[in-house]
Design a protein around this motif. Structure first.
Motif: not given
Ligand code: ATP
Ligand code: MG
Lengths: 265, 323
Positions: A86, A88, A91-92, A96-97, A178, B207-208, B210-211
Motif C-alpha cells: 500500500d 503509505a 512512502a515509509r 516520496v512523491r 523525509l 498518505i504520500s 507515509g501515514y
C-alpha cells in the motif's frame, strides 16, 4: 575498518537501480493509459520523464508510488517487490512523491505543513494526549527546510494563501523533510517565475546527489540542464530513452514535440 | 542561509493558550452559577447534547469525516448504562464506563467498515449500519422495545454521593462534560490532532508522507464514538430512561444540525449549537407548534445566512476586523 553507508550505496547505485519497473501497464476501462513501460531509477541521478499532455506520466507516478494498482507489471524498490504494497508503506520505505496539482495542507501554516512530514520519522504522530508544544523540537529543522526553498520568512502564513509557485516550493520542502531515498516530483517547476525556476532546478540537482530522483517536467531547458537520463512517453508507451542529446535528436521525439527542440515552451 | 538567523529571528512564537484558558474559566464559572437562574434539568440536558455534538465535531470538524450514524453510539451507550443500573444494579460510574465500552465496540465495528469509503459513501454506510443497530435494539429483549428501559434509581456515585439529589447530579454532569470537552480539546491540539487535520486538508498528501490514514481515521472514529457514548450514558443517567429515540436516525441528524449551527471545526461551536437546538426544542415542546418545522427552518437559516455557523461567523468577523 569503517564502512560509510552512503558511499557503499552510491557505489552500488551506479550498477543497480534503486527503483525499477518492468512491463508496467494500467488500463482505465478499455483505455490503455500506460502500456508495458520499463523504467530504472538510479541513485545520485536525475531521471526526467517527459512527453506530451496525456502521455501517461502522472499515471506512471501513481503506479510507481502505488496510488494506483498496476493492471500488469512488477515494481521493485531496493530489492523488495512492492507491486502489492500500500502507498503509505511504500512512502515509509523511502519513496516520496509530490503531486501535479499542488498538494499542501491549506489551512495550516507553512511551518506546520513541514512539521507534519517531520512528525512521523520523529515518532510524534500518535500522541493524542500530549500538547502541541511537544512538536516544538521539530521547528528548527522545519525552518531550515523552509529556508532551503526560500520560504523561511513566511513560515506563519497559511499555505492556502501562497501563490502557485510557492506552493510547489513548500511541497518540495515537505517532501525533503523525509530525506527520501527515491524522490518523485511531478512538474515541480510549474507556475514558478523565471528566477525561482533556476533556484529550484539547482536545488533539485543538489538533492539528487543523495537520492534517486525521477521528475516529470515540461520545461525542456531544465531537463537538458539537470537531467542525467530521459525517458520520453507517448500514448502510454516509451518512445525513446537515453541522455538529452540522444533523445532530442531522435526523429520520433522531434515529431512528437512537433519539430521543436524545446517543445514549444 | 545561516542557522543563527533561523533560530532567532525566523522562529515565530506559537499561538498562546491564554484565550482558551479564559474561555475555560468562563465556562466553569458559568456552569457553577447557572443553576441560580436556569432550571438544572434543562442545563443538564444541554450539557449532554453539547458533549455529544463536540464528540461528533471531533470527527466532522477536525478529521473531515461526516458520520450519519452517531445515534448508535449515543443510544447504544444509553441503553447499556440504563440496563447496568437497572438490572445489574451497579454504581453510576460503572454504568457509564459500561456505556462507553459499548460505544467503543460499536465504533470499532462501524468505523472499520465505513472508513473504507469516502465522502457521501462513508456517510451512507454509517447511516445504514446505525439503522441496523436500531433494528437490533427494536428486537432485542433487554431494551423492552417501544417502552425502553426505565424506572431505575441513579444510585450513589462511588457508593457515596447520592445522584438522586438534583444539585449533586448537576455538578457531576457539569464536571464530566467539562472533562469530556477538555479531552476533545487535547486530542485536537496534539501531535495526533495535527495528523487528523492533515488528513482533512489533503488525504493523498498525508498518505504520500507515509501515514496509514485508515488507522488514524479509525482511531478518531472510535474516540468520537467513545465520547458520544459518554454523552449518551449521562443522558440515560439524567432522565432515568433509554429509548429507541436515542438510537434513531433523527438523533444522528440532530447532532449534525447542532454542529453545523454552532460552527464545525471550532471548539465552542457544538456547545452553542446544542444550546440553541435544545433551547428551541424546549420552548416549542410546550407551545404545541411542531418542533420538526422549527428545526427545518433553523437549518435553512443556518445554510443561507451563517455558512460557518454562529461561532464560525463570529470568529471570522473578529478576524476580518483585526486585518
Ligand atoms: N483515474 C483515471 N481514470 C481514467 N482515466 C485516467 C485516469 N487518470 C488518468 N487518466 C487518463 O490517462 C491518460 C494519461 O493521463 P496522465 O495524467 O498520466 O497524463 P500526463 O502525461 O501526466 O499528462 P499531463 O502532462 O497533462 O499531466 C489521460 O488520457 C487521462 O485522461
Ligand atoms: Mg501529469
Amino acid at each position: 575498518m569503517t564502512t560509510h553507508p552512503a558511499a557503499v550505496r552510491s557505489d552500488a547505485g551506479a550498477s543497480r537501480a534503486v527503483l525499477s519497473a518492468r512491463g508496467l501497464t494500467k488500463r482505465f476501462g478499455p483505455f490503455l493509459a500506460v502500456n508495458n513501460v520499463d523504467i530504472d531509477i538510479h541513485h545520485g541521478r536525475v531521471h526526467a520523464l517527459i512527453g506530451p499532455n496525456g502521455a501517461g506520466k502522472s499515471t506512471v507516478f501513481n503506479l510507481l508510488t502505488k496510488f494506483y494498482t498496476p493492471t500488469a507489471g512488477r515494481i521493485v524498490l531496493d530489492g523488495t517487490d512492492i507491486t502489492a504494497m500500500d502507498p503509505a508503506r511504500v512512502a515509509r520505505m523511502g519513496m516520496v512523491r509530490s503531486f501535479q496539482i499542488s498538494a499542501t495542507f491549506g489551512d495550516m501554516s507553512l511551518l506546520d505543513n513541514v512539521c507534519i512530514a517531520l512528525q512521523r520519522p520523529n515518532h510524534l504522530s500518535v500522541q493524542f494526549w500530549r500538547p502541541l508544544s511537544s512538536l516544538d523540537r521539530l521547528r528548527p529543522r522545519a525552518m531550515e527546510l523552509l529556508d532551503r526553498v526560500g520560504l523561511a520568512d513566511m513560515a506563519q502564513r497559511r499555505a492556502a494563501d501562497l501563490s502557485y509557485g510557492r506552493k510547489r516550493a513548500l511541497e518540495i520542502a515537505t517532501t525533503l523533510a523525509l530525506e527520501p531515498r527515491v524522490l518523485l516530483l511531478d512538474e515541480p517547476l510549474a507556475g514558478m517565475g523565471h528566477e525561482d525556476v533556476e533556484n529550484m532546478a539547482s536545488l533539485i540537482s543538489t538533492v539528487a546527489r543523495d537520492c534517486a530522483l525521477l521528475m516529470v517536467e515540461h520545461n525542456l531547458r531544465v531537463v537538458a540542464d539537470i537531467g542525467d537520463e530521459i525517458t520520453v512517453l507517448q500514448r502510454g508507451e516509451v518512445l525513446a530513452r537515453g541522455d538529452y542529446a540522444t533523445v532530442s535528436t531522435d526523429p520520433r521525439v522531434r515529431e512528437a514535440y512537433m519539430g521543436s527542440e524545446d517543445g514549444g515552451h | 542561509m545561516s542557522a543563527t538567523r533561523i533560530d532567532t529571528a525566523g522562529m515565530p512564537a506559537r499561538r498562546s493558550a491564554a484565550p482558551a484558558l479564559i474561555l475555560l474559566a468562563a465556562l466553569v464559572a458559568a456552569l457553577l452559577i447557572a443553576p441560580v437562574w436556569i432550571y438544572p434539568v434543562f442545563m443538564m440536558k444541554l450539557l449532554c447534547f453539547a458533549l455529544f455534538a463536540a464528540a461528533f465535531n471531533l470527527l466532522l470538524g477536525y478529521t473531515g469525516l461526516l458520520s450519519f450514524g452517531h445515534a448508535a453510539f449515543f443510544g447504544g451507550a444509553a441503553y447499556v448504562s440504563a440496563h447496568a443500573m437497572k438490572v445489574w444494579q451497579v454504581t453510576p460510574e460503572v454504568a457509564i464506563l459500561a456505556g462507553i465500552a459499548t460505544a467503543v465496540v460499536l465504533g470499532l465495528v462501524i468505523g472499520a467498515i465505513a472508513i473504507r469509503r469516502q465522502g457521501i459513501y462513508f456517510a451512507m454506510i454509517t447511516l445504514a449500519l446505525s439503522q441496523m443497530f436500531y433494528f437490533f435494539c427494536l428486537q432485542a429483549p433487554f431494551t423492552n422495545g417501544e417502552d425502553g428501559i426505565q424506572g431505575f434509581s441513579r444510585g450513589r456515585l462511588f457508593g457515596l454521593v447520592d445522584l438522586n439529589d438534583t444539585m449533586n447530579l448537576y455538578y457531576f454532569i457539569a464536571a464530566v462534560t467539562v472533562l469530556g470537552l477538555l479531552a476533545i480539546w487535547r486530542i485536537v491540539h496534539s501531535p495526533f490532532g495535527q495528523i487528523l487535520k492533515a488528513i482533512r486538508e489533503n488525504e493523498p498528501r498525508t498518505i504520500s508522507l507515509g501515514y496509514s490514514v485508515q488507522r488514524y481515521k479509525l482511531a478518531a472514529f472510535v474516540m468520537s464514538a467513545a465520547l458520544a457514548g459518554l454523552a449518551g450514558s449521562l443522558k440515560a443517567l439524567l432522565f432515568q430512561f433509554a429509548t429507541l429515540t436515542d438510537v434513531a436516525w433523527n438523533m444522528s441528524g440532530e447532532v449534525i444540525l447542532m454542529t453545523l449551527l454552532g460552527g464545525i471545526g471550532t471548539m465552542a461551536g457544538p456547545v452553542v449549537g446544542a444550546a440553541i437546538l435544545v433551547g428551541l426544542q424546549n420552548f416549542f415542546a410546550t407551545s404545541g407548534f411542531p418542533v420538526t418545522i422549527v428545526l427545518g427552518a433553523t437549518f435553512m437559516i443556518c445554510v443561507l445566512l451563517f455558512r460557518r455557523g454562529v461561532v464560525g461567523e463570529l470568529a471570522h468577523w473578529l478576524e476580518s476586523r483585526k486585518a
